[in-house]
Each structure stands twice: as structure tokens, then as C-alpha cells.
Design an enzyme around this catalytic site. Structure first.
Site, mmCIF file in Angstrom:
data_model
loop_
_atom_site.group_PDB
_atom_site.id
_atom_site.type_symbol
_atom_site.label_atom_id
_atom_site.label_comp_id
_atom_site.label_asym_id
_atom_site.label_seq_id
_atom_site.Cartn_x
_atom_site.Cartn_y
_atom_site.Cartn_z
ATOM 1 C CD GLN A 74 -2.926 -0.667 2.338
ATOM 2 O OE1 GLN A 74 -2.882 -1.436 3.140
ATOM 3 N NE2 GLN A 74 -3.942 0.399 2.228
ATOM 4 C CG HIS A 75 0.057 3.449 2.190
ATOM 5 N ND1 HIS A 75 -1.161 3.994 2.473
ATOM 6 C CD2 HIS A 75 0.489 2.506 3.505
ATOM 7 C CE1 HIS A 75 -1.577 3.236 3.480
ATOM 8 N NE2 HIS A 75 -0.836 2.467 4.026
ATOM 9 C CG ASP A 226 -0.126 -5.127 1.513
ATOM 10 O OD1 ASP A 226 -0.931 -4.041 1.824
ATOM 11 O OD2 ASP A 226 1.154 -4.813 1.990
#
EC number: 2.7.1.17
Length: 471
Positions: A74-75, A226
Site C-alpha cells: 500500500q501507499h 496487500d
């Protein structure tokens, strides 16, 4: 479909460390074959290296595969120019250079409460929105070239299909400029963060909506982040909360209502099924055990033996295991503390036990935080490398105070991505049930006497957090 009549799907987990590919039976979820390839050990990476790792991990595995799903860390921030070329190496979630940007953005929007109301989460350095602010301030020429911003899984899905850039609610909810509650991008926040620039963002697809097809005709699902893929693999239901004990630790469960935690302890993510995924995270999970074993000069098996040789409560020792700080806005610079030392309790057994209890109490605080967001905790599903520890399995029901299911070791993120691919391939209202896949160890909640011990351990940790960190 392969020569035996099975319909096969593939799930890809493009994580910080590596790419894993799991080929599964679309009906049962049974893993048929798998592959893996490493990523560079860095906090910024050329996305081309993810593609190279995917080709290496998937080499020879995709024969007969009808659909592919990608789950990614992520991110992260992937920036592309008007020609679709990468502007600069992608910044990963664990790149903390944007910590000051997170503080500034929090203030500029009106404080943590304003962020929680706007996008369900309070920004920290891992979020994409903070990385865009850092880029605008520190590399303005590169920022001026950015025409499109993607997440790691978005970029891989785009490479697979060669079509339009797409994402899903789950991964988009970790950017800091997407509102899960309203199902829309907050381009006003994007512009505020990126110096007035509003680059193109990927279209947000529905949970089972296909992203397109590979050049050789395989369907590609929307993909997700994820944590969302892991929740999909675990088939979390009402009352289920997953606790993942990897290098870092996460606590998450599905919810029908959007969370909004102004303290920043719980991130108000969306999940991969159309619901929400309140999630609390700690940087200090399995590494607490490895660090303690190193300090004691023992291996992890001996650490287990020592911890199980001590009584509940570790003779009065309480470890706040903030050995690597924390990711939450209110504990960015915290350090570890060992309290309650006395000449009579300074034994290797008590220290080992305090490490296990301290790690689990940190996750128990996460359980309390998601409870505060309306999640019912009837049982904990324990996953991750440290879930295989004998002492963790013994102590977890005591500390959590609810039944614990130790899930069979699996690549849950890749399996979740494969389940999403099977869902998109089937075109059904709900994803296929793979609950029969694999076994699990079910540990009951502690009896009354032991439950009291667990409550006392949690209370001591709670008091220590309040004393030292105003938690």
C-alpha cells in the site's frame, strides 16, 4: 482451463521485499504451483524492477491460467509523465522522508479530525499524499512533469493490460486523497498537497470488475492493496479480526460502516469487497522477539522455551516494545521501555515472557482501537511468521481474551489476489468460497482464572502507555 479441466487463476503479491505468484484452482483455492523473486532492499525503487521480478516469479507458471489479480504494498507513489514514462523512482510506504509533510498537511486541513472526516484516516509518512507534498517541495521540476499518479499495484495492473490505468477502493483508500465513505477522490486535497497540481488518477473499479486482459487473453482483475487481499484470503466475517505478526503487525476486520478515528490509531480503509477495513498498525511485532532473542544470546526456539518457563505477568516485568518507534501520529519517536525491574525478577525467563506479552499487548491495543470503531471481536485469526512461535500461540489467547485461530502458513496476500481474479472471472455477486482450503489450529479463550491474569497484563501495559506516552 488446463488439460485436467481445472480453471486456474493466479494471484500476485508485489510486496516490499519480493514478488510472489500463486496459481490456484479457481473453485477450491488449492495452490497448484508458485514462484518468487526478490526486490531491491530500498525505500525507493524503479518500478521496472517490479516488472522484472514479476516476469521472473511467473516464469513457466501461467500456462492454463485464465485470470490474474495483483495485490501490492500500500501507499507507494509511482509518478508518470505525459508519455507514460516513470518520472522518478517510486517512493515506498516505508520511506519516511515525508514525515514533516504529514505534520504540515494535518495542520493545513484543520487537524486530525478534519482528515478523519474527509478521508477516514490521519496522514502519516507512509501515505501517498505526504509523498506528493515532499516531491512538490523538494523536487519541483520533477513534480511539474507528473501527469499521472499510480500506486504499485495500479502500475503492475496497467503493465499487464496495456489499457487504461485503474485501481480499486481498497488500495485507493490508503492514498490520503480518496474518501471510502463517499467513494470518490478528493482532488481538492490532492491539489493542496501537490502545490496546486492535480495529475490524472486511475479509475476506481468495483470489487469484481475486470481491469482488462493481457495481450494473450488472460483476464486481469482490479487488484487491491496487500492488507485488503489478505482479508479476502481469510474470508473475514462478522466478529473476525485478523492479527498479522510479521516484521510489523496489523489488526484489521471488515465493517459495514466507514470508520473515522481522529486519533490516527485506526486507518479507515476500504476493503476489496465493497465494505470497509478499519486497520491498526504497529512497527513492532516479530522483530521484538528477534531483538530480545539477540539480547539474550539465544535463538527463537530457546526464546520460546524461556518465555514458557515464566509465569503469566513475567514476574511483574512490563515491556513497552517501541523498539522502532511507531507509525501512528502520536508516537512517531517513542522508544522501548522495560518497567517493574526488581532484583528478584531479573531472569532470562521473565524477560523473554515480557517480550512476548509486550508484543501481544501492542496488538491487543489495536484490537481495542478497532473495537472503538464498531468492530465486534469474537475471535482472532492469527497470521504471519511469529504466529508459528510456540510461546505466541500459548500466550495470545490469554492476552487477547478471545478464541484464537492460528491459520495455516500461507501467502495470504497472493491467495487473496487469486481469489479476486476468480471472482472477476466468474462474474458472480460474491467471491467463491475457499474456506475448505488448508487447516487451522483453534485455541479456546482462556478460562476464568487465566482470563483475569490476561486482563491484569493488559491493564499494566495500558497504565504504562498512559504514564509514559499519554496513551
Amino acid at each position: 482451463m488446463n488439460s485436467t479441466g481445472e480453471v486456474l487463476v493466479a494471484g500476485v503479491d508485489s510486496s516490499t521485499q519480493s514478488t510472489k505468484v500463486m496459481v490456484c484452482d479457481a473453485r477450491t483455492g488449492e495452490v497448484v504451483r508458485s514462484g518468487r523473486a526478490k526486490h531491491p532492499d530500498a525505500t525507493e525503487v524503479d518500478p521496472a524492477q517490479w516488472w522484472s521480478a514479476f516476469e521472473s516469479a511467473a516464469g513457466g507458471l501461467l500456462d492454463g491460467v485464465a485470470a490474474i489479480g495483483v495485490a501490492g504494498q500500500q501507499h507507494g507513489m509511482v509518478t508518470l509523465d505525459a508519455d507514460g514514462e516513470v518520472v522518478r523512482p517510486a517512493l515506498l510506504w516505508n520511506d519516511t522522508r515525508s514525515a514533516k509533510a504529514a505534520e504540515d498537511l494535518t495542520t493545513e486541513l484543520g487537524g486530525p479530525g478534519a482528515w478523519a472526516e474527509a478521508v477516514g484516516s490521519v496522514p502519516v509518512a507512509s501515505f501517498t499524499v505526504t509523498k506528493l507534498r515532499w516531491l512538490a517541495e523538494h523536487e519541483p521540476d520533477a513534480a511539474d512533469r507528473v501527469a499521472r499518479v499510480l500506486l504499485p499495484h495500479d502500475w503492475l495492473t496497467w503493465r499487464l493490460t496495456g489499457g487504461d490505468a485503474v485501481t480499486d477502493r481498497g488500495d485507493a483508500s490508503g492514498t490520503g486523497y480518496f474518501s471510502p465513505a463517499e467513494d470518490r477522490y478528493r482532488t481538492d486535497i490532492l491539489g493542496m498537497a501537490f502545490g496546486g497540481r492535480t495529475p490524472e488518477l486511475p479509475k476506481v473499479l468495483g470489487p469484481a470488475e475486470p481491469a482488462g486482459h493481457t495481450p494473450d487473453g488472460r483476464l486481469v482483475s482490479a487488484g487491491t492493496g496487500d492488507n485488503m487481499a489478505a482479508a479476502l484470503a481469510l474470508e473475514l466475517g462478522d466478529g473476525d479480526v485478523a492479527v498479522s505478526l510479521g516484521t510489523s503487525g496489523t489488526v484489521f476486520g471488515v465493517s459495514e460502516t466507514p470508520p473515522a478515528d481522529a486519533t490516527g490509531t485506526v486507518a479507515g480503509f476500504a476493503d476489496a469487497t465493497g465494505r470497509f477495513l478499519p486497520l491498526a498498525c504497529t512497527l513492532n511485532a516479530a522483530r521484538v522477539l528477534t531483538a530480545t532473542a539477540g539480547m539474550l544470546g539465544v535463538d527463537l526456539a530457546e526464546l520460546d522455551r524461556l518465555a514458557l518457563g515464566a509465569e503469566p505477568g513475567a514476574g511483574g516485568l512490563t515491556l513497552l516494545p517501541y523498539l522502532d518507534g511507531e507509525r501512528t501520529p502520536n508516537l512517531p519517536d517513542a522508544s522501548g521501555t522495560l518497567l517493574g525491574l526488581r532484583r528478584t525478577n531479573m531472569t532470562p525467563e521473565n524477560l523473554a515472557r515480557a517480550a512476548v506479552e509486550g508484543m501481544l499487548c501492542g496488538l491487543a491495543a489495536g484490537l481495542d482501537a478497532v473495537r472503538d470503531q464498531g468492530i465486534t471481536v469474537r475471535r482472532v485469526l492469527l497470521i504471519g511468521g511469529a504466529a508459528q512461535s510456540e510461546s505466541v500461540r500459548n500466550i495470545a489467547p490469554l492476552v487477547f481474551g478471545v478464541p484464537v485461530v492460528v491459520c495455516e502458513p500461507a501467502e495470504h496476500v497472493a491467495v487473496g489476489a487469486a481469489r479476486q481474479a476468480a471472482w472477476a472471472l466468474a462474474g458472480t455477486a460474491a467471491p467463491p468460497s475457499w474456506r475448505s482450503r488448508g487447516g487451522a489450529l483453534e485455541l479456546p479463550a482462556p478460562p476464568a482464572g487465566a482470563a483475569a491474569d490476561g486482563a491484569e497484563i493488559r491493564d499494566r501495559h495500558r497504565c504504562a502507555r498512559r504514564l509514559l506516552h499519554d496513551q
